[in-house]
Motif scaffolding. Structure first.
Motif, mmCIF file in Angstrom:
data_model
loop_
_atom_site.group_PDB
_atom_site.id
_atom_site.type_symbol
_atom_site.label_atom_id
_atom_site.label_comp_id
_atom_site.label_asym_id
_atom_site.label_seq_id
_atom_site.Cartn_x
_atom_site.Cartn_y
_atom_site.Cartn_z
ATOM 1 N N LEU A 271 2.535 -12.456 -6.085
ATOM 2 C CA LEU A 271 3.247 -11.559 -5.171
ATOM 3 C C LEU A 271 3.435 -10.237 -5.894
ATOM 4 N N ALA A 272 3.160 -9.133 -5.217
ATOM 5 C CA ALA A 272 3.398 -7.818 -5.809
ATOM 6 C C ALA A 272 4.103 -6.950 -4.779
ATOM 7 N N ALA A 273 4.989 -6.091 -5.280
ATOM 8 C CA ALA A 273 5.784 -5.246 -4.400
ATOM 9 C C ALA A 273 5.927 -3.850 -4.971
ATOM 10 N N THR A 274 6.136 -2.904 -4.064
ATOM 11 C CA THR A 274 6.460 -1.524 -4.419
ATOM 12 C C THR A 274 7.867 -1.258 -3.890
ATOM 13 N N GLY A 275 8.321 -0.033 -4.039
ATOM 14 C CA GLY A 275 9.613 0.342 -3.489
ATOM 15 C C GLY A 275 9.654 0.217 -1.973
ATOM 16 N N GLU A 276 8.484 0.260 -1.345
ATOM 17 C CA GLU A 276 8.396 0.141 0.118
ATOM 18 C C GLU A 276 8.559 -1.298 0.583
ATOM 19 N N GLY A 277 8.063 -2.224 -0.220
ATOM 20 C CA GLY A 277 8.108 -3.627 0.190
ATOM 21 C C GLY A 277 6.997 -4.422 -0.467
ATOM 22 N N LEU A 278 6.858 -5.654 -0.004
ATOM 23 C CA LEU A 278 5.797 -6.527 -0.508
ATOM 24 C C LEU A 278 4.455 -5.885 -0.172
ATOM 25 N N VAL A 279 3.579 -5.734 -1.171
ATOM 26 C CA VAL A 279 2.322 -5.020 -0.947
ATOM 27 C C VAL A 279 1.117 -5.954 -0.955
ATOM 28 N N THR A 280 1.203 -7.072 -1.685
ATOM 29 C CA THR A 280 0.083 -7.994 -1.667
ATOM 30 C C THR A 280 0.520 -9.401 -2.048
ATOM 31 N N VAL A 281 -0.232 -10.359 -1.521
ATOM 32 C CA VAL A 281 -0.119 -11.774 -1.864
ATOM 33 C C VAL A 281 -1.541 -12.223 -2.177
ATOM 34 N N VAL A 282 -1.749 -12.847 -3.330
ATOM 35 C CA VAL A 282 -3.095 -13.254 -3.743
ATOM 36 C C VAL A 282 -3.104 -14.753 -4.011
ATOM 37 N N PHE A 283 -4.060 -15.453 -3.363
ATOM 38 C CA PHE A 283 -4.226 -16.901 -3.546
ATOM 39 C C PHE A 283 -4.827 -17.243 -4.901
ATOM 40 N N HIS A 284 -4.646 -18.507 -5.307
ATOM 41 C CA HIS A 284 -5.346 -19.075 -6.474
ATOM 42 C C HIS A 284 -5.159 -18.190 -7.706
ATOM 43 N N ALA A 285 -3.905 -17.755 -7.929
ATOM 44 C CA ALA A 285 -3.620 -16.740 -8.938
ATOM 45 C C ALA A 285 -3.493 -17.322 -10.348
ATOM 46 N N GLY A 286 -4.549 -18.008 -10.794
ATOM 47 C CA GLY A 286 -4.663 -18.363 -12.204
ATOM 48 C C GLY A 286 -4.869 -17.084 -12.993
ATOM 49 N N ASP A 287 -4.997 -17.192 -14.316
ATOM 50 C CA ASP A 287 -5.033 -15.993 -15.151
ATOM 51 C C ASP A 287 -6.130 -15.004 -14.760
ATOM 52 N N ALA A 288 -7.360 -15.483 -14.549
ATOM 53 C CA ALA A 288 -8.467 -14.566 -14.284
ATOM 54 C C ALA A 288 -8.276 -13.859 -12.947
ATOM 55 N N VAL A 289 -7.917 -14.621 -11.903
ATOM 56 C CA VAL A 289 -7.712 -14.026 -10.581
ATOM 57 C C VAL A 289 -6.536 -13.050 -10.624
ATOM 58 N N ARG A 290 -5.470 -13.465 -11.302
ATOM 59 C CA ARG A 290 -4.288 -12.602 -11.422
ATOM 60 C C ARG A 290 -4.648 -11.283 -12.094
ATOM 61 N N ASP A 291 -5.351 -11.364 -13.221
ATOM 62 C CA ASP A 291 -5.676 -10.145 -13.966
ATOM 63 C C ASP A 291 -6.570 -9.219 -13.145
ATOM 64 N N GLU A 292 -7.526 -9.798 -12.430
ATOM 65 C CA GLU A 292 -8.420 -8.992 -11.592
ATOM 66 C C GLU A 292 -7.624 -8.325 -10.467
ATOM 67 N N ALA A 293 -6.719 -9.076 -9.837
ATOM 68 C CA ALA A 293 -5.909 -8.534 -8.746
ATOM 69 C C ALA A 293 -5.004 -7.410 -9.254
#
Length: 184
Positions: free
Chosen positions: A25-47
């Motif tokens: 889950l990632a957010a900015t001051g505006e609100g939640l900006v993205t949700v990424v599935f299967h967020a193991g280390d490699a996917v997380r880092d790429e996202a």
């Protein structure tokens, strides 16, 4: 504030364990900006690298930040079966035009435990012939689960595609009682 000032903002993120695997889950001051599935280390880092380049700032891990803690609480409650609707501010800056229009209608008009056809959703945004474009919009959804693209299915009863994989889509629909729980 210069023209880039709107991007001079903090982006915070956290990874949450769920019944369908880890979600970023990632957010900015505006609100939640993205949700990424299967967020193991490699996917997380790429996202996170993609977010940094799109938003012009390095995301910071901050699960305790007020905005993220509420998003985490609501996501956990959803997967526990205790919450059917997300009530979170959303930052739509990663999606524009037709895709944004379709996703906003999806977020407001297709409640928990229901499904809608691609063509039907296209009709709701005034573009009845645009079922294929709706499919593309679902694939471009930066906020899956919260903006429930898993609820969009084929009119012939097929499950349709899904960025998180069909097994994930089946599990989300089962969680919402639309499909039976998988036996194993």
């Amino acid at each position: 504030m210069d023209s880039h000032g709107q991007y001079e903002q903090q982006v915070v993120w956290a990874v949450v364990g769920t019944g369908i695997g880890p979600l970023l889950l990632a957010a900015t001051g505006e609100g939640l900006v993205t949700v990424v599935f299967h967020a193991g280390d490699a996917v997380r880092d790429e996202a996170l690298a993609g977010l940094a380049s799109r938003l012009g700032t390095e995301p910071v891990e901050a699960p305790g930040s007020p905005l993220l803690s509420e998003a985490i609480r609501q996501v956990e409650a959803y997967f526990a079966g205790d919450r059917h609707d997300f009530e979170l501010p959303l930052d739509w800056s990663l999606v524009t035009g037709f895709n944004r229009q379709v996703l906003r209608v999806l977020a407001s008009d297709v409640p928990f435990g229901t499904v809608v056809g691609y063509g039907d959703l296209a009709g709701r945004v005034g573009q009845p012939g645009a079922a294929q474009a709706v499919g593309m919009a679902m694939g471009a959804n930066p906020l899956p689960v919260v903006v429930p693209c898993h609820r969009v299915v084929e009119s012939d009863g097929g499950i349709g595609g899904f960025g998180g994989g069909l097994e994930t889509k089946r599990r989300l629909l089962a969680l919402e009682g639309v499909l039976p729980e998988p036996l194993f």
